[in-house]
Enzyme design. Structure first.
Site, short mmCIF file in Angstrom:
data_model
loop_
_atom_site.label_atom_id
_atom_site.label_comp_id
_atom_site.label_asym_id
_atom_site.label_seq_id
_atom_site.Cartn_x
_atom_site.Cartn_y
_atom_site.Cartn_z
CB ILE A 177 -0.88 -0.05 1.32
CG1 ILE A 177 -2.14 -1.19 1.05
CG2 ILE A 177 -1.87 1.19 1.24
CD1 ILE A 177 -2.74 -1.39 2.40
CB CYS A 197 3.99 0.39 9.38
SG CYS A 197 3.37 1.63 10.63
N PRO A 198 1.91 -2.04 9.67
CG PRO A 198 3.09 -4.21 9.81
CD PRO A 198 3.20 -2.72 9.01
CB THR A 211 -5.51 4.19 5.23
OG1 THR A 211 -3.83 3.97 4.79
CG2 THR A 211 -6.05 5.60 4.70
CB SER A 212 -2.22 1.63 8.81
OG SER A 212 -1.24 0.78 8.48
CD GLU A 216 -11.08 0.45 13.00
OE1 GLU A 216 -10.62 1.42 12.87
OE2 GLU A 216 -11.25 -0.54 12.48
CG HIS A 235 -11.28 -0.42 8.78
ND1 HIS A 235 -10.38 -0.69 10.00
CD2 HIS A 235 -10.56 -0.70 7.68
CE1 HIS A 235 -9.28 -1.48 9.49
NE2 HIS A 235 -9.51 -1.46 8.14
#
Ligand code: NAI
Length: 315
Positions: free
Chosen positions: A154, A199-200, A226-227, A257, A289
């Site tokens: 991504i 990044c994760p 956006t991760s 969330e 999300h």
């Protein structure tokens, strides 16, 4: 016959999975997977879960006990699964490593353009025949510095788009790839006009963006996430927004969330005060999300998940 218990299902999941499931027998549960709902998987070979299902150690123990043989994530991030416990229990976990990196990168850019050029506010004004431009000033992206944290699939798609705008792109990743300008994290914080996270969420990356990190950033920096929500300490973000140190935030994720996203909470109101305050700011755009949520990604997720389940449980 392979039996799949499908948690946190929506009508679009059912549509996509039914189209490709072949001989799999899928039961769709609307509820999320968590310790209290894990018993629903009794008699199923596999559970299929998404980003806000909770496969912690307690959940996994119950799944193992009721005979589940496989955890199939229909997403790429796996921070919601206790991988050590899964390994200990001998429960294999599969995921969809890449379904549409461009879908997420494009959404990140869509949020940035909306926020910077105040499209969200202009849209509401013109519908009310208010054609005033006061407060709608933005800035030109060309020539500005974009900091990208995480240059996997991504992140790389995002860098390509940012370069297309004529931006100077600085990257940080502990495992650098060829063709990018890498700097250390402090330099990225110091020099970027906009910072985008790709990044994760891991133990190391949790609260990567905290009070100390924000202190190092340029005044007016725009943050894009956006991760995963846990990459940003929400109170530090809110503080930065209130003080004006952070010029804006584009958020597709939030650390808490799972209690709210994907559901209609409009009649209940918002009990998470930090989230309510973040959303209320005019320089914040928050989506639920949905960065992945494209026709292409949904189709690829369904195909890949079904293939993996068949491959793992060969029957
Ligand atoms: P990827 O595995 O291709 O790339 C992740 C990159 O992050 C790798 O290059 C890795 O070296 C780097 N990295 C790991 N730890 C880091 C750290 N502490 N600091 C900086 N970089 C670090 O993953 P991909 O496909 O690019 O996805 C990235 C993340 O995007 C996923 O982990 C997931 O959380 C999120 N995601 C969000 C979606 C959405 O709808 N909002 C959809 C899909 C993914």
């Amino acid at each position: 016959m392979i039996k799949v218990a499908f948690f946190d299902s929506k009508e679009y999941d059912k549509r996509e999975f039914d189209a490709v499931k072949g001989s799999l027998e899928i039961e769709y549960f609307e509820t999320k997977l968590r310790p209290a709902t894990a018993h629903l998987a009794e008699g199923f070979d596999c559970v299929c879960i998404f980003v806000n299902d909770n496969a912690n150690a307690e959940t996994l123990k119950i799944l193992k006990k009721v005979g589940v043989k496989l955890i199939a994530l229909r997403c790429s991030g796996y921070n919601n699964v206790d991988m050590d416990e899964a390994k200990r229990l001998g429960l294999p976990v599969v995921r969809v490593p890449a379904y549409s990196p461009e879908a997420v990168a494009e959404h990140a850019i869509a949020m940035l353009l909306t926020l910077n050029r105040k499209i969200h506010r202009a849209y509401i004004r013109t519908r009310d025949f208010n054609f005033s431009l006061s407060g709608l000033e933005g800035f030109v992206l060309h020539g500005k510095t974009m900091g990208v944290i995480g240059t996997g699939k991504i992140g790389q798609a995002f860098v390509r788009i940012a370069r297309g705008f004529g931006m100077n792109v600085l990257c940080y990743d502990p495992y650098p790839a060829g063709g990018f300008d890498y700097v250390d994290l402090n330099t990225l914080f110091k020099e970027s006009d906009i910072i985008s996270l790709h990044c994760p969420l891991t133990e190391e990356s949790k609260y990567l963006i905290n009070e100390a990190a924000i202190r190092k950033m340029k005044k007016g920096v725009i943050l894009i996430n956006t991760s995963r929500g846990g990459l940003i300490e929400s109170d530090a973000l809110l503080n930065g927004l209130i003080k004006g140190k952070i010029g804006g935030a584009c958020l597709d994720v939030y650390e808490e969330e799972s209690d709210y996203f994907y559901e209609d909470n409009s009649a209940k109101g918002m009990s998470d005060e930090t989230l309510a305050l973040i959303i209320s700011r005019p320089n914040v755009i928050l989506t639920s999300h949905q960065a992945y949520f494209t026709r292409e990604a949904l189709g690829e997720i369904a195909r890949c998940t079904v293939d993996q389940i068949r491959e793992q449980l060969k029957r």
